[in-house]
Scaffold this motif. Sequence first.
Motif, PDB file in Angstrom:
ATOM      1  N   UNK A 144       0.819  -1.213   0.000  1.00 48.42           N
ATOM      2  CA  UNK A 144       0.000   0.000   0.000  1.00 48.42           C
ATOM      3  C   UNK A 144       0.858   1.270   0.000  1.00 48.42           C
ATOM      4  N   UNK A 145       2.016   1.231   0.629  1.00 45.35           N
ATOM      5  CA  UNK A 145       2.899   2.389   0.612  1.00 45.35           C
ATOM      6  C   UNK A 145       3.387   2.703  -0.795  1.00 45.35           C
ATOM      7  N   UNK A 146       3.712   1.661  -1.550  1.00 47.36           N
ATOM      8  CA  UNK A 146       4.149   1.830  -2.938  1.00 47.36           C
ATOM      9  C   UNK A 146       3.020   2.413  -3.792  1.00 47.36           C
ATOM     10  N   UNK A 147       1.789   1.917  -3.594  1.00 46.58           N
ATOM     11  CA  UNK A 147       0.644   2.443  -4.336  1.00 46.58           C
ATOM     12  C   UNK A 147       0.416   3.912  -4.012  1.00 46.58           C
ATOM     13  N   UNK A 148       0.482   4.266  -2.738  1.00 44.31           N
ATOM     14  CA  UNK A 148       0.284   5.664  -2.344  1.00 44.31           C
ATOM     15  C   UNK A 148       1.403   6.549  -2.874  1.00 44.31           C
ATOM     16  N   UNK A 149       2.627   6.049  -2.895  1.00 41.27           N
ATOM     17  CA  UNK A 149       3.744   6.830  -3.430  1.00 41.27           C
ATOM     18  C   UNK A 149       3.541   7.136  -4.912  1.00 41.27           C
ATOM     19  N   UNK A 150       2.924   6.205  -5.648  1.00 41.17           N
ATOM     20  CA  UNK A 150       2.672   6.449  -7.072  1.00 41.17           C
ATOM     21  C   UNK A 150       1.627   7.545  -7.270  1.00 41.17           C
ATOM     22  N   UNK A 151       0.741   7.716  -6.300  1.00 40.03           N
ATOM     23  CA  UNK A 151      -0.229   8.822  -6.353  1.00 40.03           C
ATOM     24  C   UNK A 151       0.470  10.135  -6.033  1.00 40.03           C
ATOM     25  N   UNK A 152       1.311  10.118  -5.013  1.00 39.94           N
ATOM     26  CA  UNK A 152       2.034  11.338  -4.626  1.00 39.94           C
ATOM     27  C   UNK A 152       2.943  11.841  -5.741  1.00 39.94           C
ATOM     28  N   UNK A 153       3.364  10.943  -6.641  1.00 40.83           N
ATOM     29  CA  UNK A 153       4.292  11.299  -7.722  1.00 40.83           C
ATOM     30  C   UNK A 153       3.582  11.778  -8.983  1.00 40.83           C
ATOM     31  N   UNK A 154       2.262  11.951  -8.955  1.00 44.06           N
ATOM     32  CA  UNK A 154       1.524  12.362 -10.147  1.00 44.06           C
ATOM     33  C   UNK A 154       1.920  13.768 -10.597  1.00 44.06           C
ATOM     34  N   UNK A 155       1.992  13.940 -11.919  1.00 46.91           N
ATOM     35  CA  UNK A 155       2.284  15.266 -12.462  1.00 46.91           C
ATOM     36  C   UNK A 155       1.130  16.237 -12.242  1.00 46.91           C
ATOM     37  N   UNK A 156      -0.076  15.715 -12.150  1.00 44.39           N
ATOM     38  CA  UNK A 156      -1.265  16.475 -11.744  1.00 44.39           C
ATOM     39  C   UNK A 156      -1.887  15.691 -10.603  1.00 44.39           C
ATOM     40  N   UNK A 172      -4.263  14.447  -7.395  1.00 45.68           N
ATOM     41  CA  UNK A 172      -5.653  14.469  -6.924  1.00 45.68           C
ATOM     42  C   UNK A 172      -5.752  15.266  -5.631  1.00 45.68           C
ATOM     43  N   UNK A 173      -6.965  15.671  -5.302  1.00 44.26           N
ATOM     44  CA  UNK A 173      -7.174  16.430  -4.072  1.00 44.26           C
ATOM     45  C   UNK A 173      -7.026  15.559  -2.828  1.00 44.26           C
ATOM     46  N   UNK A 174      -7.494  14.294  -2.937  1.00 46.06           N
ATOM     47  CA  UNK A 174      -7.496  13.434  -1.754  1.00 46.06           C
ATOM     48  C   UNK A 174      -7.385  11.968  -2.172  1.00 46.06           C
ATOM     49  N   UNK A 175      -6.903  11.166  -1.230  1.00 46.39           N
ATOM     50  CA  UNK A 175      -6.897   9.708  -1.362  1.00 46.39           C
ATOM     51  C   UNK A 175      -7.646   9.148  -0.167  1.00 46.39           C
ATOM     52  N   UNK A 176      -8.624   8.275  -0.439  1.00 49.30           N
ATOM     53  CA  UNK A 176      -9.404   7.660   0.629  1.00 49.30           C
ATOM     54  C   UNK A 176      -9.091   6.169   0.639  1.00 49.30           C
ATOM     55  N   UNK A 177      -8.375   5.730   1.660  1.00 53.64           N
ATOM     56  CA  UNK A 177      -8.054   4.313   1.826  1.00 53.64           C
ATOM     57  C   UNK A 177      -9.061   3.718   2.801  1.00 53.64           C
ATOM     58  N   UNK A 178      -9.677   2.616   2.399  1.00 53.41           N
ATOM     59  CA  UNK A 178     -10.597   1.907   3.294  1.00 53.41           C
ATOM     60  C   UNK A 178      -9.971   0.562   3.622  1.00 53.41           C
ATOM     61  N   UNK A 179      -9.542   0.426   4.878  1.00 54.44           N
ATOM     62  CA  UNK A 179      -8.954  -0.827   5.358  1.00 54.44           C
ATOM     63  C   UNK A 179     -10.100  -1.774   5.687  1.00 54.44           C
ATOM     64  N   UNK A 180     -10.247  -2.800   4.858  1.00 61.24           N
ATOM     65  CA  UNK A 180     -11.405  -3.700   4.932  1.00 61.24           C
ATOM     66  C   UNK A 180     -11.111  -4.899   5.829  1.00 61.24           C
ATOM     67  N   UNK A 181     -10.897  -4.616   7.124  1.00 63.49           N
ATOM     68  CA  UNK A 181     -10.716  -5.691   8.092  1.00 63.49           C
ATOM     69  C   UNK A 181      -9.388  -6.398   7.994  1.00 63.49           C
ATOM     70  N   UNK A 182      -8.334  -5.681   7.646  1.00 62.62           N
ATOM     71  CA  UNK A 182      -7.015  -6.316   7.529  1.00 62.62           C
ATOM     72  C   UNK A 182      -6.558  -6.883   8.867  1.00 62.62           C
ATOM     73  N   UNK A 183      -5.816  -7.991   8.776  1.00 58.64           N
ATOM     74  CA  UNK A 183      -5.247  -8.610   9.975  1.00 58.64           C
ATOM     75  C   UNK A 183      -3.743  -8.398  10.039  1.00 58.64           C
ATOM     76  N   UNK A 184      -3.179  -7.665   9.084  1.00 57.20           N
ATOM     77  CA  UNK A 184      -1.762  -7.327   9.118  1.00 57.20           C
ATOM     78  C   UNK A 184      -1.622  -5.846   9.474  1.00 57.20           C
ATOM     79  N   UNK A 185      -0.533  -5.228   9.091  1.00 56.19           N
ATOM     80  CA  UNK A 185      -0.259  -3.842   9.463  1.00 56.19           C
ATOM     81  C   UNK A 185      -0.568  -2.856   8.335  1.00 56.19           C
ATOM     82  N   UNK A 186      -1.641  -3.142   7.590  1.00 61.59           N
ATOM     83  CA  UNK A 186      -2.027  -2.242   6.499  1.00 61.59           C
ATOM     84  C   UNK A 186      -2.283  -0.828   7.009  1.00 61.59           C
ATOM     85  N   UNK A 187      -3.050  -0.694   8.077  1.00 62.54           N
ATOM     86  CA  UNK A 187      -3.373   0.644   8.591  1.00 62.54           C
ATOM     87  C   UNK A 187      -2.112   1.391   9.011  1.00 62.54           C
TER      88      UNK A 187
END
Length: 313
Positions: free
Chosen positions: A20-32, A34-49
């Motif tokens: 998830x960190x890699x995915x979010x980094x690809x958003x932060x690197x956009x040339x244009x 987005x205003x916001x990113x909404x991550x919904x942690x759907x009951x993860x049992x690891x350290x996603x949050x």
Amino acid sequence: MTGFADVSVVMPAFNNADTVGRALASIAAQTLRPMEVIVVDDGSTDETAQAVRAMAGRMNGIRLRLFRQPNQGAGAARNRAVAAAQSTWLAFLDADDEWLSPKIERSMAVLAAGDLVMCSHNLFNVGPESEVLNDSRARWLRNPADPYRSLFLRGFISSSTVVVRRDAVLAVGGFDVDLRSAQDYELWLAVLAQAGGRFETFADPLLRYTLAPEGITSRIGRKVACSLAILRRHMGILRHLPGPVLGLVVLRTIIIHYEAVMGHKARGEWSAALGQGVLLPLRLAEMLVRLPFSTGKRPDFIARLGPAAEESL
């Protein structure tokens, strides 16, 4: 181009602490951006949050929001984010995929140039040892004037390539949480049924899509069941649109079973493949009986959402 676009990114996550960190980094690197990113942690049992929280302050000015809910599936997680989104446009990115940096800029340019409701694009399929172009545009180009019918026959839209108006998603009720697979395919069908020709798939490959390990055999049966459920609904929508109906219903039924047969054959499951072939004429008869009575009615799945707390980041 620098600056921000009126876009909210929807990201469902389940046990994606490693990606998830890699995915979010690809958003932060956009040339244009987005205003916001909404991550919904759907009951993860690891350290996603925790991995999402670690990206707070590293998003290049993009607002990062985190919701946590009991496990309900990706469709429910996406619906949660859609309901919370504050932008005109929605972009979708799964927590194990990555965008190339011009994704938002190119998508918004295509949408504006064509006065579109929705767009998607090509992608790279990324495996352990290879990266291969997936030319989804070539499938769409078979009938670009009628994208609904093109998609009705065969899915060619990957969710992580989509940018769509939020009001168009709300108008059709969001993702069908009762489908165990193909929820995204069904939603894009519903949106295109209303959007008509205001859609385009463009050629730029702006997504690195992570190929999942091969699914277990039972998933073929699940895919067939969900595909048939979608067919039963959407042949009712097809009836109310101009153009042919019967031939497309027959062809879609054949395609569903052909793909199941080939999937079983690839695994050496000859009896299961034969079983799908035997079922085909029965399913064709069923669809022909159902067709005159199919309404295409679609519930409002977003309205079913219960309350959920947003974490402060």
